[in-house]
Write an enzyme that holds these catalytic residues in place. Structure first.
Site, PDB file in Angstrom:
ATOM      1  N   ASP A 117       2.275  -4.890   5.828  1.00  0.00           N
ATOM      2  CA  ASP A 117       1.408  -5.338   4.760  1.00  0.00           C
ATOM      3  C   ASP A 117       0.244  -4.356   4.628  1.00  0.00           C
ATOM      4  OD1 ASP A 117       0.529  -7.095   2.826  1.00  0.00           O
ATOM      5  OD2 ASP A 117      -0.826  -8.069   4.235  1.00  0.00           O
ATOM      6  N   THR A 160      -1.373  -4.813  -3.082  1.00  0.00           N
ATOM      7  CA  THR A 160      -2.485  -4.130  -2.418  1.00  0.00           C
ATOM      8  C   THR A 160      -2.160  -2.674  -2.089  1.00  0.00           C
ATOM      9  OG1 THR A 160      -1.685  -4.980  -0.323  1.00  0.00           O
ATOM     10  CG2 THR A 160      -3.383  -6.238  -1.405  1.00  0.00           C
ATOM     11  N   THR A 161      -0.941  -2.444  -1.591  1.00  0.00           N
ATOM     12  CA  THR A 161      -0.561  -1.070  -1.253  1.00  0.00           C
ATOM     13  C   THR A 161      -0.483  -0.233  -2.525  1.00  0.00           C
ATOM     14  OG1 THR A 161       0.820  -2.074   0.438  1.00  0.00           O
ATOM     15  CG2 THR A 161       1.079   0.274   0.099  1.00  0.00           C
ATOM     16  N   ASP A 193       0.460 -14.573   1.066  1.00  0.00           N
ATOM     17  CA  ASP A 193       0.935 -13.725  -0.035  1.00  0.00           C
ATOM     18  C   ASP A 193       1.727 -14.562  -1.019  1.00  0.00           C
ATOM     19  OD1 ASP A 193      -0.128 -11.643   1.273  1.00  0.00           O
ATOM     20  OD2 ASP A 193       1.759 -10.629   1.752  1.00  0.00           O
TER      21      ASP A 193
HETATM   22  P1  ADP Z   1       2.243  -4.054  -2.379  1.00  0.00           P
HETATM   23  O1  ADP Z   1       1.245  -4.220  -1.284  1.00  0.00           O
HETATM   24  O2  ADP Z   1       1.765  -3.080  -3.396  1.00  0.00           O
HETATM   25  O3  ADP Z   1       2.699  -5.339  -2.957  1.00  0.00           O
HETATM   26  P2  ADP Z   1       4.850  -3.889  -1.169  1.00  0.00           P
HETATM   27  O4  ADP Z   1       5.160  -3.229   0.115  1.00  0.00           O
HETATM   28  O5  ADP Z   1       4.891  -5.364  -1.232  1.00  0.00           O
HETATM   29  O6  ADP Z   1       3.470  -3.341  -1.685  1.00  0.00           O
HETATM   30  O7  ADP Z   1       5.872  -3.295  -2.226  1.00  0.00           O
HETATM   31  C1  ADP Z   1       5.847  -3.698  -3.558  1.00  0.00           C
HETATM   32  C2  ADP Z   1       6.757  -2.830  -4.369  1.00  0.00           C
HETATM   33  O8  ADP Z   1       8.103  -2.959  -3.928  1.00  0.00           O
HETATM   34  C3  ADP Z   1       6.715  -3.263  -5.808  1.00  0.00           C
HETATM   35  O9  ADP Z   1       6.625  -2.118  -6.623  1.00  0.00           O
HETATM   36  C4  ADP Z   1       8.058  -3.961  -5.991  1.00  0.00           C
HETATM   37  O10 ADP Z   1       8.528  -3.893  -7.304  1.00  0.00           O
HETATM   38  C5  ADP Z   1       8.932  -3.199  -5.053  1.00  0.00           C
HETATM   39  N1  ADP Z   1      10.136  -3.923  -4.664  1.00  0.00           N
HETATM   40  C6  ADP Z   1      10.237  -5.121  -4.086  1.00  0.00           C
HETATM   41  N2  ADP Z   1      11.538  -5.444  -3.861  1.00  0.00           N
HETATM   42  C7  ADP Z   1      12.268  -4.416  -4.317  1.00  0.00           C
HETATM   43  C8  ADP Z   1      13.671  -4.118  -4.373  1.00  0.00           C
HETATM   44  N3  ADP Z   1      14.575  -4.950  -3.924  1.00  0.00           N
HETATM   45  N4  ADP Z   1      14.042  -2.944  -4.900  1.00  0.00           N
HETATM   46  C9  ADP Z   1      13.115  -2.098  -5.355  1.00  0.00           C
HETATM   47  N5  ADP Z   1      11.812  -2.295  -5.332  1.00  0.00           N
HETATM   48  C10 ADP Z   1      11.380  -3.445  -4.824  1.00  0.00           C
END
Ligand code: ADP
Ligand code: MG
Length: 536
Positions: free
Chosen positions: A61, A94-95, A386
Site C-alpha cells: 500500500d 495514493t500511489t 481502503d
Molecule cells: P493506488 O495506491 O494508486 O491505488 P494500487 O497499487 O492500488 O495503487 O494500483 C492501482 C492501479 O492498478 C490502478 O491504476 C488500477 O486500475 C490498476 N489495476 C488494478 N487491478 C488491475 C488489473 N487486474 N489489471 C490491470 N490494472 C489493474
C-alpha cells in the site's frame, strides 16, 4: 541584492535558489515516487517496513509505505501529505497520485530547461487538468450494485488473496449501504462511523460486521444489568472522582475526626453528582475517565449501568450513534443531553467481554477483524479501510471509470488531440501532462514484467479501435474491455488524483528558493552536493 545584514540573517541556513532549487525538488519527488512505483497495480511487489523499534509491516500500500518512511525533504513531505489527502478524500489512488506528481514535475523540469517559463508550464497544466476533469466525466458510467462490488475489489487488487478480497469487499459494500443517509438532499456515507475490534486466532475470511458499537469494556459492577430492549444513555467526557478540597492553605490534618469529616464531605459530593445523573433518567452511563468506587454502589442502586475509561473516539461514536450530547461535568447533566439506544448487550470474544450497543441513529457498525497473526489483522484492517473508503465514495457518487491504465491512456489521447488547438508554449505543457498520465499504464506494465513501451503502444492502438474502456488486464495480459473484466474504479478517485497531483506539482514549480536550517542534520547528502554546486 542581499545586504550584509541579510546575509548574516541567513548564516544558519543552507540555501538553494532558482533552477537548482527546482532540480533538487524534482529529484526528491522522483526519489519518493521510485520508492513506491514497484507497488503499483495488482502485480505490484510488497514492501517490508521495519520501524526503529524493529516492528515489521509487510504491505504494498503506497500510502502506508510513505507514511512510515522517515522522510525529511520538504518536497517529499509535501507529496506525502498530498497522498494522505488522497487517501482521506477518495480512499484509494495514493500511489498513483505520487507517481503522477513526480512525472508532472519531471516533464515540467524538461520544459523549463528548454526555456519555457514555469508560469507557462503552470498555465498549461491547469488547462490540461481542467480538460481532463471534463473528459473523465464523459468516459464515466453509472455503476450498478454489482459494479460497486467489482470496483471495491479492484481497489484491493494485489492485496491479500482472492477469498479475503472478495469477503472484505462484500463487508465494505454492506457497511456503505447500512451507513447511507440523506443529508441536505445528498446521499452520504461516512466510513469513519465503522468501529473496529480485533479478534485473533480465526481466519481473516471470518471477519464480520456486527450491528452497533462493540467496545471491549465491562460494567463497573458485575451486577449492573443489560438493556436488551433499549434505554437512554448519558455520555460523560470526564469522570466521577473525589475532588480534593479546593483550598490554598495546606491543612495539617492531625485530628481523626477532621479526616472523617473531610471524607464525609467528599462522599456527599459524589452522591450529589450521582443524584444529578440519576435525575436525568438515564439507564446507561459511559464515562471517559474513572468512576470512584463509592459511586459504583450508588449507581447500581439507582439502576444505572456504568462503563468507565472509554476512549475518546469510542465516546464520540457512541454520541453519534445515539444522538446524545456529550456532557463534560456530571452536575450539568440534563435530560435533553441523553441519547437513545435500542439495545445493550454483552458479547464475549476471545475471552474478552465486550459491550455491544445499538444506537437509535444511523451508523454504529463494528467490524470484527479476524486473522491468525497481528500482521494479518493489521493488513485486513487496512484493506477494509481502503475498501470501505471506496464503497462509501460510490454511495456518494456512483460513477465509475475503467482501471488498468485505460482512463489515463484515454485522457492522454484526448489531451494530445486538443494540444495543437492551444496557441503558444502552453501547448508543450499540455503534451507534457499527457505524457505524465501515460506513466500509469507504463508502470503497470513494467510491474507485470511486460515491456512498458510496447504495452503503451498496444493500448493506444487498441483504444483507437475499441474506445476508452479498453485497458491492460494484468491478470490475463490482454488489452480488453475493463468493464467486462471487472477492473473498475470510482470516478471520484481519478478526479481527486489528477487535480491533487496537478496542484502539488504546481506548488513545487512555484518554489524558487529553498532555505535549509543548518542545524537540521537530516539534509540528504545528494541535496548538499547538488546545492553546493553553486549553479543558478
Ligand atoms: P493506488 O495506491 O494508486 O491505488 P494500487 O497499487 O492500488 O495503487 O494500483 C492501482 C492501479 O492498478 C490502478 O491504476 C488500477 O486500475 C490498476 N489495476 C488494478 N487491478 C488491475 C488489473 N487486474 N489489471 C490491470 N490494472 C489493474
Ligand atoms: Mg489502490
Amino acid at each position: 541584492m542581499v545586504t550584509q545584514e541579510h546575509e548574516s540573517l541567513l548564516s544558519e541556513t543552507e540555501r538553494s535558489q532558482g533552477r537548482v532549487a527546482l532540480r533538487n525538488n524534482v529529484a526528491a519527488a522522483s526519489a519518493l515516487a521510485d520508492a513506491v512505483r514497484s507497488t503499483l497495480g495488482p502485480k505490484g511487489l510488497d514492501k517490508m517496513l521495519v520501524s526503529g523499534e524493529g516492528g515489521v509491516t509487510v504491505t504494498n500500500d503506497g500510502v502506508t509505505v510513505l507514511e512510515t518512511a522517515q522522510v525529511e525533504h520538504p518536497t517529499a513531505k509535501m507529496l506525502i501529505a498530498q497522498s494522505s489527502a488522497q487517501d482521506r478524500e477518495a480512499g484509494d489512488g495514493t500511489t498513483s497520485t505520487v507517481i503522477l506528481t513526480a512525472e508532472l514535475l519531471q516533464n515540467a523540469l524538461e520544459l523549463i530547461e528548454m526555456g519555457v517559463h514555469p508560469t507557462l508550464v503552470e498555465k498549461g497544466y491547469r488547462l490540461a487538468s481542467k480538460e481532463a476533469m471534463n473528459h473523465l466525466q464523459e468516459i464515466s458510467r453509472e455503476a450498478t450494485e454489482e459494479d460497486s462490488l467489482r470496483s471495491v475489489m479492484t481497489s484491493l487488487s494485489g492485496k491479500s488473496d482472492e477469498g479475503v478480497r472478495r469477503h472484505l469487499s462484500q463487508l465494505a459494500v454492506s457497511a456503505a449501504t447500512a451507513l447511507a443517509t440523506e443529508i441536505n438532499g445528498k446521499i452520504e456515507a461516512d466510513p469513519t462511523l465503522v468501529k473496529k475490534v480485533n479478534d485473533g486466532g480465526r481466519p481473516s475470511t471470518e471477519s464480520e460486521l456486527v450491528s452497533g458499537l462493540v467496545i471491549a469494556k465491562e460494567p463497573i459492577h458485575p451486577e449492573m444489568e443489560m438493556f436488551p430492549d433499549g434505554g437512554k444513555i448519558l455520555i460523560l467526557d470526564g469522570g466521577i472522582s473525589r475532588r480534593k478540597p479546593d483550598l490554598d492553605i495546606s491543612l495539617k490534618v492531625t485530628d481523626i475526626g477532621m479526616t472523617s469529616a473531610l471524607n464525609a464531605q467528599e462522599l456527599e459530593d459524589i452522591k450529589n453528582r450521582v443524584d444529578v445523573i440519576t435525575a436525568t433518567g438515564c439507564n446507561l452511563l459511559c464515562a471517559r475517565d474513572g468512576i470512584d468506587d463509592d459511586a459504583r454502589g450508588m449507581l447500581l442502586d439507582a439502576g444505572i449501568t456504568a462503563y468507565r475509561r472509554i476512549e475518546k473516539p469510542d465516546l464520540e461514536l457512541l454520541a453519534r450513534t445515539t444522538g446524545a450530547l456529550v456532557v463534560h461535568e456530571p452536575t450539568l447533566a440534563k435530560r435533553e443531553d441523553l441519547g437513545n439506544f435500542t439495545s445493550l448487550n454483552t458479547q464475549t470474544w476471545n475471552d474478552v467481554s465486550q459491550m455491544q450497543l445499538i444506537g437509535s441513529e444511523k451508523g454504529g457498525l463494528t467490524l470484527v477483524v479476524r486473522g491468525t497473526t497481528k500482521t494479518r489483522i493489521d493488513e485486513v484492517s487496512r484493506g477494509f479501510d481502503d475498501a470501505s473508503g471506496v464503497a462509501c465514495g460510490l454511495v456518494r457518487d456512483p460513477r465509475i471509470l475503467p482501471g488498468g491504465g485505460a482512463t489515463q491512456m484515454a485522457l492522454a489521447r484526448h489531451l494530445r488531440k486538443i494540444a495543437p488547438t492551444v496557441p503558444g508554449r502552453e501547448q508543450l505543457a499540455i503534451e507534457a501532462f499527457s505524457g505524465a498520465l501515460e506513466s500509469i499504464p507504463r508502470i503497470l506494465a513494467e510491474n507485470a514484467g511486460l515491456s512498458p513501451l510496447d504495452e503503451v503502444l498496444r493500448l493506444n492502438a487498441a483504444q483507437e479501435k475499441g474506445g476508452d474502456w479498453i485497458g491492460l488486464n494484468m491478470y490475463s495480459g490482454e488489452t480488453e474491455s475493463m468493464y467486462d473484466a471487472g477492473i473498475i474504479e470510482p470516478l471520484a478517485v481519478s478526479l481527486n488524483a489528477i487535480s491533487g497531483a496537478m496542484e502539488a506539482a504546481v506548488s513545487v514549480l512555484r518554489i524558487d528558493d529553498v532555505l535549509w536550517a543548518n542545524q537540521d542534520p537530516s539534509i540528504p547528502d545528494w541535496e548538499k552536493a547538488d546545492g553546493s554546486a553553486g549553479e543558478t
